[in-house]
Design a protein around this motif. Structure first.
Motif, mmCIF file in Angstrom:
data_model
loop_
_atom_site.group_PDB
_atom_site.id
_atom_site.type_symbol
_atom_site.label_atom_id
_atom_site.label_comp_id
_atom_site.label_asym_id
_atom_site.label_seq_id
_atom_site.Cartn_x
_atom_site.Cartn_y
_atom_site.Cartn_z
ATOM 1 N N THR A 262 51.322 -99.341 32.862
ATOM 2 C CA THR A 262 50.696 -99.619 31.565
ATOM 3 C C THR A 262 51.545 -100.653 30.836
ATOM 4 N N ILE A 263 50.902 -101.685 30.334
ATOM 5 C CA ILE A 263 51.632 -102.731 29.616
ATOM 6 C C ILE A 263 51.098 -102.833 28.185
ATOM 7 N N VAL A 264 52.017 -103.038 27.249
ATOM 8 C CA VAL A 264 51.651 -103.232 25.842
ATOM 9 C C VAL A 264 52.191 -104.588 25.386
ATOM 10 N N ALA A 265 51.329 -105.416 24.817
ATOM 11 C CA ALA A 265 51.741 -106.727 24.295
ATOM 12 C C ALA A 265 50.658 -107.216 23.335
ATOM 13 N N LYS A 266 50.828 -108.436 22.844
ATOM 14 C CA LYS A 266 49.871 -108.948 21.865
ATOM 15 C C LYS A 266 48.523 -109.298 22.516
ATOM 16 N N ASP A 267 48.570 -109.962 23.653
ATOM 17 C CA ASP A 267 47.343 -110.468 24.274
ATOM 18 C C ASP A 267 46.905 -109.606 25.459
ATOM 19 N N ALA A 268 45.622 -109.243 25.444
ATOM 20 C CA ALA A 268 45.096 -108.405 26.527
ATOM 21 C C ALA A 268 45.064 -109.149 27.860
ATOM 22 N N VAL A 269 44.927 -110.480 27.801
ATOM 23 C CA VAL A 269 44.919 -111.218 29.066
ATOM 24 C C VAL A 269 46.257 -111.011 29.792
ATOM 25 N N PHE A 270 47.331 -110.925 29.026
ATOM 26 C CA PHE A 270 48.640 -110.724 29.657
ATOM 27 C C PHE A 270 48.910 -109.257 29.984
ATOM 28 N N THR A 271 48.458 -108.338 29.123
ATOM 29 C CA THR A 271 48.684 -106.925 29.486
ATOM 30 C C THR A 271 47.926 -106.622 30.784
ATOM 31 N N ASP A 272 46.720 -107.181 30.903
ATOM 32 C CA ASP A 272 45.919 -106.973 32.105
ATOM 33 C C ASP A 272 46.629 -107.571 33.336
ATOM 34 N N ALA A 273 46.999 -108.838 33.218
ATOM 35 C CA ALA A 273 47.623 -109.526 34.357
ATOM 36 C C ALA A 273 48.951 -108.866 34.757
ATOM 37 N N LEU A 287 60.580 -103.601 35.490
ATOM 38 C CA LEU A 287 61.252 -103.478 34.186
ATOM 39 C C LEU A 287 62.037 -104.741 33.857
ATOM 40 N N GLU A 288 62.660 -105.335 34.872
ATOM 41 C CA GLU A 288 63.392 -106.595 34.648
ATOM 42 C C GLU A 288 62.460 -107.689 34.131
ATOM 43 N N VAL A 289 61.293 -107.798 34.770
ATOM 44 C CA VAL A 289 60.327 -108.824 34.367
ATOM 45 C C VAL A 289 59.848 -108.573 32.935
ATOM 46 N N LEU A 290 59.578 -107.303 32.619
ATOM 47 C CA LEU A 290 59.087 -106.990 31.269
ATOM 48 C C LEU A 290 60.115 -107.387 30.213
ATOM 49 N N LYS A 291 61.370 -107.163 30.536
ATOM 50 C CA LYS A 291 62.438 -107.530 29.619
ATOM 51 C C LYS A 291 62.441 -109.045 29.398
ATOM 52 N N ARG A 292 62.303 -109.772 30.505
ATOM 53 C CA ARG A 292 62.341 -111.229 30.438
ATOM 54 C C ARG A 292 61.189 -111.802 29.599
ATOM 55 N N VAL A 293 59.980 -111.228 29.769
ATOM 56 C CA VAL A 293 58.840 -111.792 29.036
ATOM 57 C C VAL A 293 58.648 -111.147 27.670
ATOM 58 N N GLY A 294 59.405 -110.067 27.398
ATOM 59 C CA GLY A 294 59.323 -109.418 26.087
ATOM 60 C C GLY A 294 58.104 -108.541 25.895
ATOM 61 N N PHE A 295 57.568 -107.985 26.998
ATOM 62 C CA PHE A 295 56.448 -107.054 26.889
ATOM 63 C C PHE A 295 56.980 -105.630 27.051
ATOM 64 N N ASP A 296 56.194 -104.659 26.568
ATOM 65 C CA ASP A 296 56.558 -103.258 26.767
ATOM 66 C C ASP A 296 55.731 -102.644 27.886
ATOM 67 N N ILE A 306 58.674 -91.372 35.458
ATOM 68 C CA ILE A 306 58.242 -92.342 34.435
ATOM 69 C C ILE A 306 59.390 -93.258 34.036
ATOM 70 N N HIS A 307 59.114 -94.550 34.032
ATOM 71 C CA HIS A 307 60.080 -95.570 33.595
ATOM 72 C C HIS A 307 59.465 -96.263 32.392
ATOM 73 N N MET A 308 60.299 -96.534 31.378
ATOM 74 C CA MET A 308 59.739 -97.102 30.161
ATOM 75 C C MET A 308 60.662 -98.170 29.585
ATOM 76 N N THR A 309 60.091 -99.180 28.940
ATOM 77 C CA THR A 309 60.936 -100.192 28.289
ATOM 78 C C THR A 309 61.524 -99.615 26.995
ATOM 79 N N ASP A 310 62.628 -100.194 26.549
ATOM 80 C CA ASP A 310 63.302 -99.694 25.340
ATOM 81 C C ASP A 310 62.385 -99.755 24.114
ATOM 82 N N GLY A 311 61.562 -100.803 24.061
ATOM 83 C CA GLY A 311 60.695 -101.007 22.899
ATOM 84 C C GLY A 311 59.715 -99.874 22.654
ATOM 85 N N LEU A 312 59.452 -99.061 23.669
ATOM 86 C CA LEU A 312 58.472 -97.970 23.497
ATOM 87 C C LEU A 312 59.133 -96.614 23.255
#
Ligand code: AMP
Ligand code: MG
Length: 323
Positions: A262-273, A287-296, A306-312
């Motif tokens: 599950t991805i959380v970000a501003k744009d649905a096109v990117f959460t989907d992709a 998780l490394e990639v999510l950190k780099r692009v700044g998505f949760d 379950i693995h989760m980004t810090d932002g969540l």
């Protein structure tokens, strides 16, 4: 979009709400016609039919989606790749036939996002190798959700939520000022069942188990998109092995590192992709990639961990199980 779509808006005028919703659905239908991998009339088919032959002039929407797809490929080291088309067509989830190894590897050889030539100035797309095919199925629903929200806003709506399959985009707040509460589906909604790890399918033993915990967690959102990709969405079971619809473009086989992403970000096109791409990458690199692009994100790995980004942290409410 071959899936369940819903649009909810908050408005003090039912007429305005209905008008805005109708316009948003028309936009979703327009994009569906333009970007559908399986329709002969789509721009995607025009691009695919001309693979190895010539560049094709396409609309701004098609250029935008392909540009975002290439960005996602670059950020995921090619785990996300819309040139997976020939592999997708090979795995037929209706006939449930497992393709032979030779054909799988032949089709996998046709993948490679670097062979997409996108000319933004000229407005053309060219697939440089014959037989190449792009399938935008992994991000088109998110793109359509973004566009639907834009249409709602341009029709004077300031608050609402659009759902297209596993892609959700929320904007504004609910009456009373609360954020939108969105559920994340539990990829294994069965209790008391052993051996749920692939290649053992999630559904085969469903009859023995107690179906519960349909929802894994909830999260409050506003002006955010959320997407989930899971191995339970489209799959078949053959001789005890479970085959699903998210493939490693390099091998042409389904990937078994995650149950859902599950991805959380501003744009649905990117959460989907990124939900699709990180499903292929697995939890650690994901998780490394999510950190780099700044998505949760929330990743349920193949063992159910379950693995989760810090932002969540602290923002996701897990139901019936501990994080
Ligand atoms: P989603 O439901 O958003 O995860 O998208 C899954 C769909 O994306 C599949 O049904 C395929 O059409 C396509 N797909 C499968 N594997 C990949 C991949 N590695 N990269 C991009 N698209 C993919
Ligand atoms: Mg996706």
């Amino acid at each position: 979009m071959y899936t369940v779509t819903s649009i909810t808006v908050i408005s003090d005028s039912e007429k305005r709400a209905q008008g805005a919703i109708d316009s948003a659905y028309r936009e979703i239908d327009r994009l569906e016609k333009l970007l559908n991998f399986y329709s002969r009339e789509s721009e995607v088919s025009l691009i695919n039919d001309n693979a190895g032959i010539m560049p094709v002039r396409v609309s701004q929407d098609t250029l935008d989606v392909i540009e975002k797809a290439i960005y996602t490929s670059e950020m995921t080291g090619g785990a996300f790749d819309i040139t997976v088309g020939p592999v997708v067509k090979l795995w037929d989830f209706q006939s449930r036939v497992v393709p032979d190894e030779k054909t799988i590897s032949e089709k996998a050889k046709l993948t490679g996002y670097r062979n997409i030539v996108l000319d933004k100035t000229g407005g053309t797309v060219f697939l440089s190798t014959r037989g190449m095919q792009i399938d935008l199925g992994a991000l088109v629903k998110g793109y359509a959700a973004d566009r639907a929200v834009e249409i709602l806003k341009s029709n004077g709506i300031t608050s609402g939520i659009v759902t297209i399959g596993g892609e959700v985009k929320a904007f504004g707040t609910r009456p009373g000022g609360d954020q939108w509460n969105v559920g994340i589906q539990n990829p294994r909604p069965v209790k008391n069942v052993e051996n749920l790890v692939p290649p053992n399918p999630p559904s085969e033993k469903r009859g023995d188990g107690e179906v519960s915990d349909q929802i894994l967690a909830t999260i409050k959102l506003s002006d955010r998109a959320i997407s989930t990709s899971g191995d339970y969405e489209k799959f078949f079971v053959k001789e005890g092995k479970w085959y699903h619809h998210i493939f490693d473009p390099k091998t042409g086989h389904p990937v078994y590192e995650c149950q859902s992403v599950t991805i959380v970000a501003k744009d649905a096109v990117f959460t989907d992709a990124f939900a699709t791409g990180i499903f292929v990458l697995g939890p650690e690199r994901g998780l490394e990639v999510l950190k780099r692009v700044g998505f949760d994100g929330v990743i349920v790995d193949k063992n159910g961990t379950i693995h989760m980004t810090d932002g969540l942290q602290g923002k996701v409410k897990f139901l019936g199980r501990e994080k």
